[in-house]
Every structure is written in structure tokens, then in C-alpha cells.
Design an enzyme around this catalytic site. Structure first.
Site, PDB file in Angstrom:
ATOM      1  N   LYS A 170      25.162  15.164   0.696  1.00 13.40           N
ATOM      2  CA  LYS A 170      24.229  15.099   1.811  1.00 13.40           C
ATOM      3  C   LYS A 170      24.144  13.706   2.392  1.00 13.40           C
ATOM      4  O   LYS A 170      24.420  12.706   1.721  1.00 13.40           O
ATOM      5  CB  LYS A 170      22.836  15.544   1.376  1.00 13.40           C
ATOM      6  CG  LYS A 170      22.130  14.560   0.465  1.00 13.40           C
ATOM      7  CD  LYS A 170      20.712  15.009   0.134  1.00 13.40           C
ATOM      8  CE  LYS A 170      20.046  14.040  -0.821  1.00 13.40           C
ATOM      9  NZ  LYS A 170      18.857  14.579  -1.471  1.00 13.40           N
TER      10      LYS A 170
ATOM     11  N   GLN B 148       8.907  23.436   6.007  1.00  8.20           N
ATOM     12  CA  GLN B 148      10.099  22.677   6.387  1.00  8.20           C
ATOM     13  C   GLN B 148      10.503  23.054   7.801  1.00  8.20           C
ATOM     14  O   GLN B 148      10.428  24.222   8.177  1.00  8.20           O
ATOM     15  CB  GLN B 148      11.251  23.032   5.454  1.00  8.20           C
ATOM     16  CG  GLN B 148      11.071  22.528   4.051  1.00  8.20           C
ATOM     17  CD  GLN B 148      12.302  22.785   3.227  1.00  8.20           C
ATOM     18  OE1 GLN B 148      12.785  23.910   3.176  1.00  8.20           O
ATOM     19  NE2 GLN B 148      12.819  21.745   2.595  1.00  8.20           N
TER      20      GLN B 148
ATOM     21  N   ASP C 180      13.344  23.734   9.040  1.00  5.76           N
ATOM     22  CA  ASP C 180      14.597  23.975   8.342  1.00  5.76           C
ATOM     23  C   ASP C 180      15.594  24.653   9.268  1.00  5.76           C
ATOM     24  O   ASP C 180      15.251  25.581   9.992  1.00  5.76           O
ATOM     25  CB  ASP C 180      14.296  24.903   7.160  1.00  5.76           C
ATOM     26  CG  ASP C 180      15.269  24.685   6.020  1.00  5.76           C
ATOM     27  OD1 ASP C 180      16.169  23.844   6.166  1.00  5.76           O
ATOM     28  OD2 ASP C 180      15.116  25.358   4.999  1.00  5.76           O
TER      29      ASP C 180
ATOM     30  N   ARG D   4       6.840  24.875  -4.147  1.00  5.69           N
ATOM     31  CA  ARG D   4       7.598  24.325  -5.265  1.00  5.69           C
ATOM     32  C   ARG D   4       6.634  23.884  -6.340  1.00  5.69           C
ATOM     33  O   ARG D   4       5.596  23.303  -6.039  1.00  5.69           O
ATOM     34  CB  ARG D   4       8.441  23.136  -4.795  1.00  5.69           C
ATOM     35  CG  ARG D   4       9.397  23.559  -3.714  1.00  5.69           C
ATOM     36  CD  ARG D   4      10.189  22.408  -3.166  1.00  5.69           C
ATOM     37  NE  ARG D   4      11.111  22.898  -2.150  1.00  5.69           N
ATOM     38  CZ  ARG D   4      12.023  22.171  -1.548  1.00  5.69           C
ATOM     39  NH1 ARG D   4      12.153  20.908  -1.856  1.00  5.69           N
ATOM     40  NH2 ARG D   4      12.818  22.696  -0.647  1.00  5.69           N
TER      41      ARG D   4
ATOM     42  N   HIS E 209      22.993  22.625   5.775  1.00  2.00           N
ATOM     43  CA  HIS E 209      21.528  22.665   5.641  1.00  2.00           C
ATOM     44  C   HIS E 209      20.980  21.427   6.315  1.00  2.00           C
ATOM     45  O   HIS E 209      21.518  20.348   6.147  1.00  2.00           O
ATOM     46  CB  HIS E 209      21.077  22.581   4.184  1.00  2.00           C
ATOM     47  CG  HIS E 209      21.634  23.630   3.287  1.00  2.00           C
ATOM     48  ND1 HIS E 209      20.844  24.547   2.663  1.00  2.00           N
ATOM     49  CD2 HIS E 209      22.888  23.887   2.882  1.00  2.00           C
ATOM     50  CE1 HIS E 209      21.594  25.332   1.899  1.00  2.00           C
ATOM     51  NE2 HIS E 209      22.835  24.947   2.013  1.00  2.00           N
TER      52      HIS E 209
ATOM     53  N   HIS F  13      19.773  26.126   9.368  1.00  2.00           N
ATOM     54  CA  HIS F  13      21.047  26.362   8.701  1.00  2.00           C
ATOM     55  C   HIS F  13      22.076  26.690   9.752  1.00  2.00           C
ATOM     56  O   HIS F  13      21.847  27.549  10.598  1.00  2.00           O
ATOM     57  CB  HIS F  13      20.906  27.472   7.660  1.00  2.00           C
ATOM     58  CG  HIS F  13      19.974  27.075   6.559  1.00  2.00           C
ATOM     59  ND1 HIS F  13      18.659  27.428   6.530  1.00  2.00           N
ATOM     60  CD2 HIS F  13      20.179  26.269   5.480  1.00  2.00           C
ATOM     61  CE1 HIS F  13      18.085  26.877   5.466  1.00  2.00           C
ATOM     62  NE2 HIS F  13      18.980  26.165   4.819  1.00  2.00           N
TER      63      HIS F  13
ATOM     64  N   CYS G 291      17.022  28.802   2.713  1.00  2.00           N
ATOM     65  CA  CYS G 291      18.415  29.109   2.993  1.00  2.00           C
ATOM     66  C   CYS G 291      18.856  30.524   2.591  1.00  2.00           C
ATOM     67  O   CYS G 291      19.530  31.193   3.382  1.00  2.00           O
ATOM     68  CB  CYS G 291      19.359  28.056   2.419  1.00  2.00           C
ATOM     69  SG  CYS G 291      18.813  27.272   0.914  1.00  2.00           S
TER      70      CYS G 291
END
Length: 658
Positions: free
Chosen positions: A485, A399, A401, A381, A531, A403, A352
Site C-alpha cells: 500500500k 470509511q 471506502d 473493529r 482498495h 474499491h 471490500c
RNA sequence: GCCGACGUAGCUCAAUCGGCAGAGCAACAGUCUUGUAAACUGUAGGUCAGGGGUUCGAUUCCCCUCGUCGGCUCCA
């Protein structure tokens, strides 16, 4: 007449009058086998408890959710008794029922061995057979302390009575208005065999436990905190019948067969080379095909959905994560810094912040919102060594991912269509049984931002969730530090739930990055950020799909869609020709021209879970045809080549399972 | 990270109470040419996870590290 007072109760919707001293068991005419407890005015009661004036009484069948929980809880008691008989120094923790079973925690000198479990289980069977009575008795706090002087953990629970701490299972022991102790009594002599502080209720006798089995043991922190001493937990399962237990054990076997770690190796999809380090997978060619197809399809759908594709690097100077707050809030989850040229570089744990920089790279107009950035972004991570698990918990992952930057006014619609988009895409991959979880903040200080923004965001998510029509499960305190979320939980082919997609609303990062767009009135406004990871991570979703399909992927995802098997060597050229035609239609086909016997080739193809086998021998060749063999062993002979290819192409295009 | 179990050929597993490490499958070579889940024969394959220690001698006993598995905790 007698001086015994009469009581009015309601049973099966009808009022009845019974004598004082009547038990729930009497009233229900319960046998203690099929009906093992009572529900009076909504509260669970022992069958041996006496009815009260005005009770509305229902039976609790052994196979109901409550019934099972009671059986399991009682089995936990039997286990604790057996453990203390065999290991007199064992001190008791807590022993609640859980999904599919129960556990009990013990403080013992040395951890239990598998052999210990066998001994405990054997003793449990004797106790069950003996038919000890569960006998309830109320005690004062002081009496309880005196009786349980040798049980330090129980004493601690007594101290907690009425306090908060009900999230750790302790309320099973001390959750009631008064403390109670259950005595286990010898049915013949009435002699006390064992006792435990417990809220109850319990089955009437240990004979009411129809089926149980000890499963495994492991360490567990007292009251769930790693600051506390570690106890030894034994897990068991218990059911209303032997048949139901066998079904459950069978399900576990089935799950084991589907284990993606096992199938990943067997089907040559991926591996975790020790040389790379824990939690860092590599994908082999066959796994690589599946990934590529998964990703390609996702890209196409995102393109259609109005997403812009972006790309960002894997490492960055630390400043970015100071701005985002990750180094403050999330440092433990990040790999430590690399020192370079006087700066600290970090592997990226989230995409992000980088997407924010793209948004910020120039002035933005309200006309270009919602702006949707999408990336297959690799993140790293630092997961603690003990939690790494196959593809579902890794240290390096990709991911899918996105945004989304939008105005406050757009947020609601955007969330609705987003959730719809996510669910539709998951369905395309073959998952179609979902429920949603709404994770919100609690009072903890780990959450940042104003209460008002949290409220707005939570409500918008709730509305989107409701409009999906799916079941919505609250998850208080489960939110990310920057916002609430929705997570999409999908059930797989054998009914297990997996957390997949998450959708989070974030007012915080736009603030920290000072993101702005220019509104129609010329003012500068702050966008809201959403997100969203759809697969969660590609690796994790890959693992879920392997387990969902048990490795037998539908043709569109199967790494090899067709294997051509010549009956004899002479028939191979014919299949090579066919394969060439099939490849021109985009089919992933291999011809097995090895020295193996035809039967062996079928076996190999079957074991690799290829959707279609095409066999050809003299008869087929004479007719310009080919013979299908499907995964289920069925066959269809003499299919003209063009028809066969059409059929396969159609199955791929429709993304159906075969 | 914590508790426990474990690590022998590519895979599944033997064996050695401290004395030259073994099988099936897979791989490779050859023979055989077969109609829907395993042809036959042979060959090769191991620093017994890695490092240190004890010992005349360690795959075996001890310690450390790495990794795997089962729990706990964690999972933005």
C-alpha cells in the site's frame, strides 16, 4: 625531534598534519558546547577519541540532528545514573534517543510516581552541574559480562551483539564492532560515579547538556514484545538550548489546545457517551453539519471522478469472511459472532467483501472496467481497550471506502490518477503538505499471495508515488496481509504528521472471490482490485481537521458561518431580516437574540470560533448596512447588506480560510 | 490486552485525616437595553461512575466492573 608519529587528516576540506594522540576535540578546537562530537569518515566519534591516519573530520554541532541525538542519549545516561542512585535496586533496560527526546527503561519494584520523577530530575540537574566526564573504554565480552553481572538485561544485550534485533533500540547499546562501556567520572577526583554498556558516542561532560526535562513515565515491554516482562520507561526531552526546548514545550502546549477531544466537547461537536461503550462516538448537531458538508463535497467529487455509489449492510453471516480470509487472518480485530438461526453473524470490519459481491452479482465486461465502487461504509473493529483514542482510534467508524476493479494493463494509470485524485481532494479540505509511505511485505508468513504479484503491485505503486513528485518513505513489512500500500501522510498546521489515505493493490481477494470479467477476446480474466480509503475514516479525518484548524473551521465547513449580533434588542428584527436573506443564499446564520450584553454575545461567538460576526446598531440600520467582526478581532463597519452577503457567499464557495 | 494515574453538578475544579457535598461558568427566571471578548439579582441542578464488602455510619477504606488519561503492544 620527538618520537611521536605524525598523522595526516583532512579538516574542513584541507589536509593537515597533527601529532599522534591528537583528539578529535583538539583537531576541531571544539569547545564541548557548540560542537559536542566529531564525524570521522562518516562515523560519529567522541571528542576525546584520538584521530587516526587519513581521517576526514567534520564537527558535529550540538543543534544538528546527530548532535541532538547525542545530547539526548547522554541525557538518558544521566537519568539512568540518577535513577540507580535513588533506586539502587533498579535494573537497566535500554536508553536510546528518540524523536524530540529520549527514554530509558528500568526494571523496578514499583512504577515511578510523578514525585519520583521530580526527585530523579533534581538529581540529574546536580549531575549535570557537576560536569562528570563521559569516558569510553573497550571491553571484551567476558569482561563486560563480569562487570555487568548485576544487570540481567544488559547481559541479554551482550548475547545479542552482532545479531539481527536492531529494530528495538538495542543497537544503541551494543551496535558497534566491539563492546564499550562508558564510565562517568568525577571531574575533580576522577572517581567512578556510574557506568553503562553503550556504543556511544557521548557529549564530553554532563555540562554539555544544555537543556532537558523529564516528561512522563509508563510501562513498556522489554524489547518491545508483550511476551516479555514489562519495564518502567521514563521519557524525557533534551535540546541544544533552553530556547529550543521552550519552543518544543510550547508546541506541546499548542497541540494540547488543539486536542480534538477537548475541542469536540467545547464546541459541542461530538461526544463518547459511556452508555454506548468505549470508542463509539456520537455526533452532535454542530459536528453533524461539518460531517455532512465533508461528505457532500466528497460525494460530489467522487461523482465527477467516475465512481459508482453502492450501499451495504453492517452485519453479515460469517461465511463471507471465511471467503475473504478475514476470519482467518483478522479475527482478533472483529467483534465476536452473534448466533442467529443456526448461523454466525459478524459486524463488518471491512467493506471490500461486500463490494466484491456487488461486482460478482452479474457478468462483467472489460468494457465496464475500471469499475469504481464507492461507499461511506460503517465498519466495526474490536480495538483493544488500551488503544482507543478520541476519534482517531475508535471501534465504530465510517470509511469513505472505494474499491476499484481494473485490468492489469489499467492498473498503472489508475493508480496514478487515483493518487492525484486523493491529493487534490485533501488539498480542498485545507491540507497541502504531504509525503508518501510505501508499505511492502517482508519475509514474515503473514503475507499471502505470490512473490510475483507482490512485485508487480509494489512496482506499480512505486511508479505512481514517484510520478506524484512527493517524498517517498519506505515501510518494509508494513503492508496489509493481502497486498502492498501507499499511505498519504499529511502535515497539519503545526507540523504534525497524520496518516490519512491509503491505496492498496490486491490480487488476493479477486482470487478468493473468483472475480472475473470477460475480455475482448472472449476469455475470462481476473480483475485487479485497488482498495482505497481517502479520509481513512470520516471520524479520524474529522479529528484531524479539528486539530489542523484548532476548531476554527474555514467558512465552508464551519457549523455556524455567521452570528448576527444586535447592538441592542431593538436591532434584532433588522438582523432577522438579514438572516432570512442570507439563508436564501445558503448561509448558515444565527441571530443571537438572547438577554446577554452585546459584548458577551461577541465573546460567545468568538469562543465558538464562528468565522463571521455581523453587528447592527442604529448607524448601520440608517445606512442599510451591517458591521463585520472577524475572528482576529478586526472589524469593518457600514458594509451594505448585499455586499456583506456576497462576501460571505464568496468565502464559502472558494473554500478559503478567513 | 498489559503497566500506572484518575472518575465529585452540563463544563472547570474545591471539600470531607470515615459524620447532612461547595464555588465559578453554563442552564432557567427576573431586572437592565448597552457599538466590538464576561451587566446585576435570584432559582434550580449531585445515588460523589456503577456494583459488592468493611463499619453504628462510606463520596472518603478494600475488592470487582465500566469509563477517561499517559505509556507499551497493536493499528488489516
Amino acid at each position: 625531534m620527538s618520537a611521536v608519529p605524525e598523522l595526516r587528516i583532512t579538516l574542513a576540506g584541507a589536509e593537515r598534519v597533527v601529532a599522534g594522540g591528537t583528539t578529535y576535540g583538539d583537531a576541531l578546537e571544539a569547545d564541548g558546547r557548540s560542537v559536542i562530537a566529531a564525524r570521522a569518515n562518516g562515523e560519529l566519534k567522541d571528542l576525546a577519541a584520538a584521530v587516526s591516519e587519513g581521517d576526514v573530520i567534520e564537527p558535529v554541532p550540538v543543534g544538528s540532528a546527530d548532535g541532538r541525538a547525542i545530547v539526548r542519549h547522554s541525557t538518558a545516561h544521566v537519568m539512568a545514573q540518577a535513577v540507580q542512585e535513588i533506586f539502587p535496586e533498579a535494573r537497566l533496560g535500554i536508553g536510546p534517543p528518540v524523536e524530540n527526546g529520549f527514554y530509558y527503561d528500568f526494571d523496578v519494584k514499583s512504577p515511578f510516581t510523578p514525585d519520583d520523577l521530580k526527585r530523579v530530575e533534581k538529581r540529574m540537574r546536580e549531575i549535570v552541574k557537576q560536569g562528570q566526564l563521559f569516558s569510553r573504554r573497550a571491553v571484551s565480552d567476558d569482561d563486560a559480562r563480569a562487570e555487568l553481572a548485576a544487570e540481567p538485561y544488559k547481559l541479554e544485550l551482550i548475547g545479542l551483539k552482532g545479531g539481527a534485533g536492531s529494530d528495538d533500540g538495542a543497537d544503541v547499546e551494543v551496535g558497534g564492532a566491539e563492546l564499550t562501556i562508558y564510565d562517568n567520572l568525577d571531574p575533580k577526583t576522577g572517581e567512578l560515579c556510574w557506568k553503562d554498556l553503550c556504543r556511544g558516542p557521548h557529549v564530553p561532560t554532563t555540562r554539555s547538556i544544555p537543556a532537558f526535562k523529564l516528561m512522563r513515565s509508563g510501562g513498556a515491554y522489554w524489547r518491545g514484545s508483550e511476551k516479555n516482562p514489562q519495564l518502567q520507561r521514563i521519557y524525557g526531552t533534551a535540546w541544544e538550548s533552553r530556547e529550543r526546548q521552550d519552543e518544543y514545550l510550547h508546541l506541546l502546549e499548542e497541540a494540547e489546545k488543539r486536542d480534538h477531544r477537548k475541542l469536540g466537547a467545547e464546541l459541542d461537536l461530538f461526544s463518547f457517551p459511556d452508555e454506548l461503550g468505549s470508542g463509539l462516538p456520537v455526533f452532535h448537531p454542530k459536528g453533524g453539519v461539518i460531517r455532512r458538508v465533508m461528505e457532500d463535497y466528497s460525494r460530489r467529487r467522487h461523482e465527477e471522478g467516475g465512481y459508482s455509489f453502492v450501499n451495504t449492510p453492517h452485519i453479515t453471516k460469517g461465511h463471507l469472511y471465511e471467503t475473504s480470509g478475514h476470519l482467518h487472518w483478522y479475527k482478533d480485530g472483529m467483534f465476536p459472532a452473534m448466533e442467529l438461526e443456526g448461523a454466525e453473524y459478524y459486524l463488518k470490519p471491512m467493506n471490500c467483501p461486500m463490494h466484491n459481491l456487488i461486482f460478482k452479482s452479474r457478468g462483467r465486461s472489460y468494457r465496464e472496467l475500471p469499475q469504481r465502487f464507492f461507499e461511506f461504509g460503517s465498519v466495526y473493529r474490536y480495538e483493544k481497550s488500551g488503544v482507543i483514542h478520541g476519534l482517531t482510534r475508535v471501534r465504530g467508524m465510517t470509511q469513505d471506502d472505494a474499491h476499484i476493479y481494473c485490468t492489469r494493463e489499467q492498473m498503472q494509470d489508475e493508480l496514478k490518477s487515483l493518487l492525484n485524485f486523493v491529493l487534490q481532494l485533501l488539498k480542498d479540505y485545507g491540507l497541502d503538505d504531504f509525503y508518501l509511505e510505501l508499505s511492502t511485505r517482508d519475509d514474515s508468513d503473514k503475507f499471502i499471495g505470490t512473490a510475483e504479484n507482490w512485485e508487480t503491485a509494489t512496482e506499480a505503486l512505486r511508479q505512481a508515488a514517484i510520478s506524484s513528485g512527493l517524498e517517498l518513505v519506505p515501510d518494509p513489512g508494513g503492508a496489509a496481509f493481502y497486498g502492498p500500500k501507499i499511505s498519504v501522510q499529511a502535515k497539519d498546521a503545526i507540523g504534525r504528521s497524520w496518516q490519512l489515505s491509503t491505496i492498496q493493490v490486491d490480487f488476493n481477494l479477486p482470487e478468493r472471490f473468483e472475480l472475473e470479467y470477460q475480455a475482448a477476446d472472449g476469455s475470462r480474466q481476473r480483475p485487479i482490485m485497488i482498495h482505497r480509503a481517502l479520509f481513512g475514516s470520516i471520524e479520524r479525518f474529522f479529528g484531524v481537521l479539528v486539530e489542523h484548524y484548532a476548531g476554527a473551521f474555514p467558512p465552508w465547513l464551519a457549523p455556524v458561518q455567521v452570528v448576527g449580533i444586535p447592538i441592542a434588542e431593538a436591532h434584532a428584527p433588522y438582523l432577522h431580516d438579514l438572516a432570512k436573506k442570507a439563508r436564501e443564499r445558503g448561509i448558515r446564520i444565527e441571530v443571537d437574540a438572547s438577554d446577554d450584553r452585546m459584548q458577551k454575545k461577541i465573546r460567545n461567538a468568538q469562543k465558538s470560533k464562528v468565522p463571521f460576526m455581523l453587528l447592527a446598531g442604529d448607524e448601520d440600520i440608517a445606512n442599510g448596512a451591517v458591521s463585520f467582526r472577524f475572528r482576529n478581532g478586526e472589524q469593518r463597519n457600514g458594509v451594505p447588506i448585499e455586499d456583506a452577503i456576497d462576501e460571505i457567499v464568496s468565502a464559502i464557495e472558494r473554500r478559503v480560510q478567513v
